[in-house]
Design an enzyme around this catalytic site. Structure first.
Site, PDB file in Angstrom:
ATOM      1  N   ASP A   1      23.103  15.873  82.987  1.00  0.00           N
ATOM      2  CA  ASP A   1      23.330  17.322  83.071  1.00  0.00           C
ATOM      3  C   ASP A   1      24.122  17.798  81.860  1.00  0.00           C
ATOM      4  O   ASP A   1      23.837  18.856  81.289  1.00  0.00           O
ATOM      5  CB  ASP A   1      24.116  17.679  84.337  1.00  0.00           C
TER       6      ASP A   1
ATOM      7  N   ASP B   1      23.629  11.020  86.647  1.00  0.00           N
ATOM      8  CA  ASP B   1      23.531  12.380  87.182  1.00  0.00           C
ATOM      9  C   ASP B   1      24.399  13.313  86.323  1.00  0.00           C
ATOM     10  O   ASP B   1      23.967  14.385  85.870  1.00  0.00           O
ATOM     11  CB  ASP B   1      24.057  12.342  88.633  1.00  0.00           C
TER      12      ASP B   1
ATOM     13  N   LYS C   1      31.590   1.656  84.064  1.00  0.00           N
ATOM     14  CA  LYS C   1      33.059   1.653  84.063  1.00  0.00           C
ATOM     15  C   LYS C   1      33.510   0.232  84.356  1.00  0.00           C
ATOM     16  O   LYS C   1      34.125  -0.044  85.391  1.00  0.00           O
ATOM     17  CB  LYS C   1      33.580   2.651  85.111  1.00  0.00           C
TER      18      LYS C   1
ATOM     19  N   ASP D   1      33.187   7.464  80.776  1.00  0.00           N
ATOM     20  CA  ASP D   1      34.023   8.633  80.440  1.00  0.00           C
ATOM     21  C   ASP D   1      34.036   8.858  78.930  1.00  0.00           C
ATOM     22  O   ASP D   1      33.982  10.005  78.459  1.00  0.00           O
ATOM     23  CB  ASP D   1      35.447   8.486  81.001  1.00  0.00           C
TER      24      ASP D   1
END
Ligand code: NAD
Length: 368
Positions: A257, A253, A196, A229
């Site tokens: 997932d 993480d 980011k 994002d």
């Protein structure tokens, strides 16, 4: 038969279905020993809740040193409701954190592959996920999960403040980025680095260091930078645009997932955690399925052992330099799925349901 050098493998089945799925891996290792004249030296020990039950400690020093001396550690899963109220230092997960930290396993590799036979198990449309083959490389020992200062403090106005610190050094970024570039060399030659940098200085540093490593050492690899994002969105919109994704601990993480769910079942997803080279030049490593101990199905003989078996295939490839054997094992898994054998978690109409051990046996029969 000519025997090759003994390779030390430590099996840590852990808790719940960890014990059932690692038992299938053990059968496969034994098959390689007897039929392929590979001389794997298998040791097995307790970790997590199972170790706590016996030693009141989720990982004893003895087991920890065994892990240090092994060429590859194969872990099942740890945890379960029985241990949920233990104090933090005794909880099964502490064993995992200790192994990751002390073995300096800084790069977590999580492939998200959508098997063509299981396209319908994904929540996305078949054309979006069919043929998907992504490798996510997550930084595992730095960033906001470890940064200081951290904690919860009472502040002047009587409120409390929770603090965590997101920080990375040049070296921490470069070593994980190098793993990603090296992997891309053997795959689609494309790396997407996610951070980011629009709002975080640590993200700016991440972007600059990854770019500079590419410019110096990996000129033939395509590198794209993407905000994390946007990456989360692109994984659902057009996941096949990615080859290797490299990102920090926190974003990794979440993104790994998310990517895992593109493939349909937790029971199919392997992972590898790689560390620095030891004094003999061997890379420290630990291999484990992405799933947990699944207390809801433990002891029923219905767990899917494929994630663990594919984790062992990763060990063959990344720690033991046995690419051919890794290929054979991965192909055997494909063939068993082609034949329509399924454990309960991936069963669909017209397929044949098999137990954990029947799945292991079927894969072994294809190795032959
Ligand atoms: P889980 O991954 O154990 O299970 C989630 C769901 O997926 C369950 O319904 C389970 O039955 C199913 N599932 C998981 N693996 C499967 C397999 N191989 N075959 C068929 N179905 C499978 O996650 P959870 O229920 O959130 O956690 C259970 C315990 O595991 C907790 O104590 C948690 O802390 C621990 N955990 C450990 C690890 C690890 O050891 N690396 C990872 C995640 C969770």
């Amino acid at each position: 038969m000519i025997k090759v050098k003994k390779r030390k493998i430590l099996l840590l089945p852990g808790d719940g279905i960890g014990q059932e799925v690692v038992a299938e891996v053990k059968k496969i290792i034994q098959w390689f020993n007897s039929k392929k004249s590979l001389d794997f030296d298998i040791d097995e020990d307790l970790v997590g809740g199972a170790a706590y039950d016996k030693h009141k400690n989720p990982i004893t020093d003895e087991v920890f040193y065994k892990a240090l001396e092994s060429e590859a550690v194969i872990l099942g899963a740890v945890g379960g409701p029985k241990y949920d109220n233990l104090e933090f230092s005794k909880r099964p997960e502490r064993a995992l954190l200790k192994l990751r930290k002390e073995l300096k396993l800084f790069a977590n590799l999580r492939p998200a592959i959508c098997f063509k036979q299981l396209v319908d198990a994904s929540s996305l449309k078949p054309e979006i996920v069919s043929g998907l083959d992504i490798m996510i490389v997550r930084e595992l020992t730095g960033g906001i999960y470890f940064g200081e200062p951290r904690g919860i403090k009472l502040i002047e106005n009587g409120e409390r403040r929770g603090t965590n610190t997101h920080s990375y050094t040049t070296n921490e970024i470069i070593r994980v980025a190098r793993v990603a570039f090296e992997l891309a060399k053997k795959r689609g030659k494309k790396v997407t680095s996610c951070e980011k940098s629009n709002v975080m200085e640590a993200g700016v540093l991440w972007r600059e260091e990854v770019q500079s490593l590419k410019d110096k050492e990996f000129k033939d690899i395509e590198l794209n930078h993407m905000l994390a994002d946007n990456c989360a969105m692109q994984l659902l919109r057009n996941p096949k645009q990615f080859d290797v994704i490299v990102t920090d601990n926190l974003f990794g993480d979440i993104l790994s997932d998310e990517a895992s769910m593109l493939t349909g079942s937790l029971g199919l997803l392997p992972s590898a955690s790689l560390g620095a080279k030891d004094k003999n030049g061997n890379i420290r490593s630990m291999y484990e399925p992405v799933h947990g101990s699944a207390p809801d199905i433990a002891g029923k003989g219905i767990a899917n052992p494929i994630a663990s078996i594919l984790s062992f295939a990763m060990a063959l490839r990344y720690s033991l330099n046995l690419d051919k054997e890794a290929d054979i094992l991965e192909k055997a898994v494909q063939e068993v799925l082609d034949e329509g054998l399924r454990t309960k978690d991936i069963i669909s109409k017209g397929m044949k349901e098999v137990s954990t051990s029947q799945m292991g046996d079927a894969i072994i029969s294809k190795l032959k």
